[in-house]
Design an enzyme around this catalytic site. Sequence first.
Site, short mmCIF file in Angstrom:
data_model
loop_
_atom_site.label_atom_id
_atom_site.label_comp_id
_atom_site.label_asym_id
_atom_site.label_seq_id
_atom_site.Cartn_x
_atom_site.Cartn_y
_atom_site.Cartn_z
N SER A 54 52.33 -18.89 -115.95
CA SER A 54 53.52 -18.54 -116.75
C SER A 54 54.74 -18.46 -115.84
O SER A 54 54.63 -18.56 -114.62
CB SER A 54 53.28 -17.23 -117.49
OG SER A 54 52.94 -16.20 -116.58
N CYS A 55 55.86 -18.29 -116.48
CA CYS A 55 57.17 -18.25 -115.80
C CYS A 55 57.12 -17.38 -114.54
O CYS A 55 56.61 -16.27 -114.62
CB CYS A 55 58.21 -17.70 -116.75
SG CYS A 55 59.85 -17.46 -116.03
N PRO A 56 57.63 -17.81 -113.43
CA PRO A 56 58.40 -19.04 -113.19
C PRO A 56 57.56 -20.18 -112.60
O PRO A 56 58.11 -21.18 -112.17
CB PRO A 56 59.39 -18.57 -112.12
CG PRO A 56 58.58 -17.64 -111.26
CD PRO A 56 57.63 -16.94 -112.22
N MET A 57 56.24 -20.00 -112.58
CA MET A 57 55.41 -20.92 -111.81
C MET A 57 55.45 -22.38 -112.28
O MET A 57 55.45 -23.28 -111.43
CB MET A 57 53.98 -20.41 -111.73
CG MET A 57 53.85 -19.24 -110.76
SD MET A 57 54.61 -19.66 -109.17
CE MET A 57 54.27 -18.22 -108.22
N ASP A 97 52.21 -22.89 -121.03
CA ASP A 97 53.28 -21.93 -121.27
C ASP A 97 54.31 -22.54 -122.24
O ASP A 97 54.97 -23.52 -121.90
CB ASP A 97 53.94 -21.59 -119.92
CG ASP A 97 55.19 -20.75 -120.09
OD1 ASP A 97 55.33 -20.10 -121.14
OD2 ASP A 97 56.03 -20.74 -119.16
#
Lengths: 81, 205
Positions: A17-20, A44
């Site tokens: 999930s964010c920011p990956m 995501d």
Amino acid sequence: MSAEFDIAETLDVKGASCPMPVVKTKSAIDDLAPGEVLEVVATDPGSMSDIDGWADGTEGVELVDQTEGDDVYNHYVRKTE
Amino acid sequence: MSTDTPDASAGEAQTEDASTEDVPADEVPSRAELAARVDELEEALAEATAEDGGKKMSIIATKGTLDMAYPPLILASTAAAFGYEVTVFTTFWGLDMLHEERSKNLQLSSVGNPNMPVPNAVAALPGMDRVTTKMMEKRITDNDTATIEELLETSLEMGVEFQACQMTIELMDYDEDDFYDGVTTGVGAATAIQDMAEADIQLLV
């Protein structure tokens, strides 16, 4: 939708999930040659907006396509320079 | 310039050189002179923008709770992905996210947050912060959310510059070796101000 572009590399960020998704996309695109397309496979839902925004605000990359399947989001990003 | 306005065209002055009436003829720049001036300005503008290089972001991170360590790290790594040159200046509890041991043990406060599922009177009991922290850590694991350590290491790999305020290092009695490799120490507010002055985005977290 068999391709107007060849996929040089596929990045699997399912589960992340964010920011990956964006951060890993950036790292993966760095390893490509200009003109090559990276496929990013994410789960995501935020990646639809985030990768679009990232590609728009980042020099040297171009969003070629985005598709939405069953809880899977595919992004196609070309390295332009 | 004024020849286009209704006032000027309404009355008497229909002469070709009406617009230059108030300027002596020898002071009116010629077309070539104007073109040269435009070239000059364009050059100066190109120089000014080139000198600055890329885009910059400066974040001041002051909080060290588990929840408050996330925003600066998420924004820093994402901005780095956009090609920003990012500096994160940490002060006070913000240093804990750069501290190798403490960063793995950041706590969530169960008091003072009305969104917590427990009333403050209960949340204030000994050990409750530990409980809420464990709950949050479990959620982070279950959701595959990146850990603070992962975000920090990713950011460092992407070239984000992390700075630990020297005054705080001494105040908290930390050692420079306590921090992750690559963390800059020996900096103070003036360094932060300089970074903020040069940055396109400045954030205090």
